[in-house]
Design a protein around this motif. Structure first.
Motif, short mmCIF file in Angstrom:
data_model
loop_
_atom_site.label_atom_id
_atom_site.label_comp_id
_atom_site.label_asym_id
_atom_site.label_seq_id
_atom_site.Cartn_x
_atom_site.Cartn_y
_atom_site.Cartn_z
N LYS A 19 -3.40 -17.25 -39.98
CA LYS A 19 -3.04 -18.47 -40.72
C LYS A 19 -3.71 -19.71 -40.15
O LYS A 19 -3.94 -20.67 -40.85
CB LYS A 19 -1.52 -18.69 -40.65
CG LYS A 19 -0.71 -17.74 -41.46
CD LYS A 19 0.72 -18.21 -41.46
CE LYS A 19 1.65 -17.26 -42.17
NZ LYS A 19 3.04 -17.59 -41.89
N ASP A 20 -3.90 -19.72 -38.81
CA ASP A 20 -4.36 -20.95 -38.16
C ASP A 20 -5.70 -20.73 -37.48
O ASP A 20 -5.93 -19.69 -36.88
CB ASP A 20 -3.41 -21.38 -37.04
CG ASP A 20 -1.96 -21.31 -37.43
OD1 ASP A 20 -1.34 -22.37 -37.49
OD2 ASP A 20 -1.46 -20.19 -37.67
N LEU A 21 -6.52 -21.77 -37.53
CA LEU A 21 -7.78 -21.74 -36.78
C LEU A 21 -7.82 -22.96 -35.88
O LEU A 21 -7.65 -24.10 -36.35
CB LEU A 21 -8.97 -21.74 -37.75
CG LEU A 21 -10.34 -21.70 -37.07
CD1 LEU A 21 -10.53 -20.39 -36.28
CD2 LEU A 21 -11.45 -21.86 -38.11
N ARG A 22 -7.99 -22.70 -34.59
CA ARG A 22 -8.14 -23.81 -33.63
C ARG A 22 -9.62 -23.93 -33.31
O ARG A 22 -10.24 -22.96 -32.84
CB ARG A 22 -7.35 -23.51 -32.37
CG ARG A 22 -5.90 -23.32 -32.73
CD ARG A 22 -4.98 -23.55 -31.59
NE ARG A 22 -3.69 -23.86 -32.15
CZ ARG A 22 -2.68 -24.40 -31.51
NH1 ARG A 22 -2.81 -24.70 -30.25
NH2 ARG A 22 -1.55 -24.65 -32.12
N THR A 64 -15.44 -22.02 -41.11
CA THR A 64 -14.04 -22.32 -41.48
C THR A 64 -13.78 -21.91 -42.92
O THR A 64 -12.73 -21.34 -43.23
CB THR A 64 -13.73 -23.82 -41.29
OG1 THR A 64 -14.10 -24.19 -39.98
CG2 THR A 64 -12.26 -24.11 -41.49
N LYS A 65 -14.73 -22.19 -43.78
CA LYS A 65 -14.57 -21.80 -45.20
C LYS A 65 -14.36 -20.28 -45.30
O LYS A 65 -13.49 -19.81 -46.04
CB LYS A 65 -15.82 -22.25 -45.96
CG LYS A 65 -16.07 -21.57 -47.28
CD LYS A 65 -15.31 -22.27 -48.40
CE LYS A 65 -15.54 -21.65 -49.75
NZ LYS A 65 -15.19 -20.25 -49.89
N LEU A 66 -15.12 -19.53 -44.51
CA LEU A 66 -14.96 -18.06 -44.55
C LEU A 66 -13.57 -17.67 -44.04
O LEU A 66 -12.93 -16.77 -44.57
CB LEU A 66 -16.06 -17.39 -43.72
CG LEU A 66 -17.49 -17.67 -44.23
CD1 LEU A 66 -18.52 -17.02 -43.33
CD2 LEU A 66 -17.65 -17.15 -45.66
N PHE A 67 -13.11 -18.38 -43.00
CA PHE A 67 -11.77 -18.11 -42.49
C PHE A 67 -10.71 -18.39 -43.55
O PHE A 67 -9.70 -17.69 -43.62
CB PHE A 67 -11.49 -18.96 -41.25
CG PHE A 67 -11.82 -18.27 -39.96
CD1 PHE A 67 -11.04 -17.23 -39.49
CD2 PHE A 67 -12.91 -18.66 -39.20
CE1 PHE A 67 -11.34 -16.59 -38.30
CE2 PHE A 67 -13.22 -18.03 -38.00
CZ PHE A 67 -12.43 -16.99 -37.55
N THR A 68 -10.93 -19.42 -44.36
CA THR A 68 -9.90 -19.73 -45.37
C THR A 68 -9.80 -18.59 -46.39
O THR A 68 -8.74 -18.33 -46.94
CB THR A 68 -10.17 -21.06 -46.13
OG1 THR A 68 -11.37 -20.95 -46.88
CG2 THR A 68 -10.23 -22.23 -45.19
#
Ligand code: SAM
Ligand code: SF4
Ligand code: SF4
Length: 344
Positions: A19-22, A64-68
């Motif tokens: 759910k979270d990316l730091r 980040t886009k890929l992580f979303t």
């Protein structure tokens, strides 16, 4: 290759969703906190990353886009000191345009907050956490390794509040024998301001801070101390997986949080992936190795390829260091990643 978007959020080996990316945007720092970047190790000759080694803003945005697509909806920008990264607000602005991102927060030591508060508010940042370990000027200097100035940080906090950041959090790491008295002092100081004060257990992150368990002040001990002065009413969690135990001082608006990473580990609900400033992906704050995402990005790998790799890494994730700290499943001779490099 299979499109994994429909599986979002993906779950790790223990069933924990991503759910979270730091995102650590900067390995350098203008402080030398004794528990994070002790001066004797991080001296003037220390080799920090070259700027070409850090992920560019475009690279961070792409990853980040890929992580979303895999489930990430919350981002925390951290470091080192994130506000040392030139034009950081441009990155935050771009991240805030990502469709699935619901929340962007920043963790900072506050020194540069006065300068950047307005820009941070305007670019789309939702929340700020300021790390501050003491409101006694001398003790502050001791904790920060002789860097920075308490007054500047307090001005930074005021600037952030005045541009409209609500529920600003103040995180204090309490180290026994150094700043234990701040448990009372900081609440006395901040209790009529619109901030949440959180006490963090001093942790054995990295290999350089010479951590000893008896220097960690456990949250039960902190609650006991506070209860001698105030009545504390427990508050419900804001959301599933929230790390802090929350209390309110009875009859007031003052909220206090305790983050018991050592004495009451919360690995079971840990939904956080961590990206270092040079693009390595870590599944845990206490990991030894990260996966080199930057090489895929710079070698021209496709979005689909990278997304599938990220998904596999998360699906394989079994990390729960804090729960296993004293068990034989942990090899304490392994080098662990440093906090300044991966962010908190
Ligand atoms: N420089 C920024 C700051 O201090 O807010 C962001 C990065 S710093 C590594 C993030 C958080 O990690 C800070 O709140 C800091 O207090 C916390 N931290 C660093 N080392 C720690 C340790 N050994 N135990 C507990 N917290 C630690
Ligand atoms: Fe810098 Fe933050 Fe580490 Fe302190 S805790 S040395 S401010 S990165
Ligand atoms: Fe998450 Fe690792 Fe901390 Fe457990 S020890 S809460 S898995 S970062």
């Amino acid at each position: 290759m299979a499109n994994l978007t429909h599986l979002s959020p993906i779950r790790d080996h223990l069933g924990r969703p991503l759910k979270d990316l730091r995102i650590s945007v900067m390995d350098r720092c203008n402080f030398r906190c004794i528990y994070c970047m002790p001066e004797e190790k991080f001296h003037s000759g220390f080799n920090f990353l070259k700027s070409s080694e850090r992920l560019s803003f475009d690279e961070i945005l792409r990853v980040t886009k890929l992580f979303t697509d895999l489930g990430v909806s919350k981002i925390r920008i951290t470091g080192g000191e994130p506000l040392l990264r030139v034009n950081l607000t441009e990155l935050i602005g771009d991240l805030s345009t990502l469709k699935k991102i619901e929340d962007i927060a920043l963790t900072t030591n506050g020194v540069l907050l006065k300068k950047y508060s307005e820009e941070l508010k305007a670019c789309g940042l939702n929340r700020i956490t300021v790390s501050l370990d003491s409101i006694d000027p001398e003790q502050f200097r001791k904790m920060s390794g002789g860097r920075g100035n308490l007054e500047t940080v307090l001005e930074g906090i005021n600037a952030a509040l005045s541009v409209g950041f609500k529920k600003l959090k103040i995180n204090a790491v309490i180290k026994r024998g150094t700043n234990d008295d701040q448990v009372i002092e900081m609440i006395d100081y901040f209790k009529d301001q619109s901030v949440i004060i959180r006490f963090i257990e001093y942790m054995d992150v990295g290999n350089l801070n010479q951590w000893k368990l008896n220097e960690t002040v456990g949250s039960d001990e902190i609650i006991k101390k506070l209860s001698q002065k105030w009545q504390l009413d427990p508050l419900d969690k804001n959301y599933e997986g929230e790390t802090a135990q929350r209390y309110q001082i009875s009859g007031s608006e003052t909220e206090i949080g305790l983050i018991s990473s050592v004495t009451k580990p919360f690995c079971g609900s840990c939904t956080r992936a961590r990206l270092s400033s040079d693009g390595k992906l870590y599944n845990c704050l206490f990991a030894s190795e990260g996966k080199d995402i930057r090489s895929w990005v710079r070698d021209g790998k496709s979005d689909e390829y990278i997304k599938n790799e990220l998904a596999s890494i998360w699906k394989e994730r079994r990390d729960r260091y804090s729960e296993l700290r004293y068990s034989e499943e942990i090899d304490n001779t392994d080098e662990k990643v440093e906090m300044y490099y991966i962010g908190g």
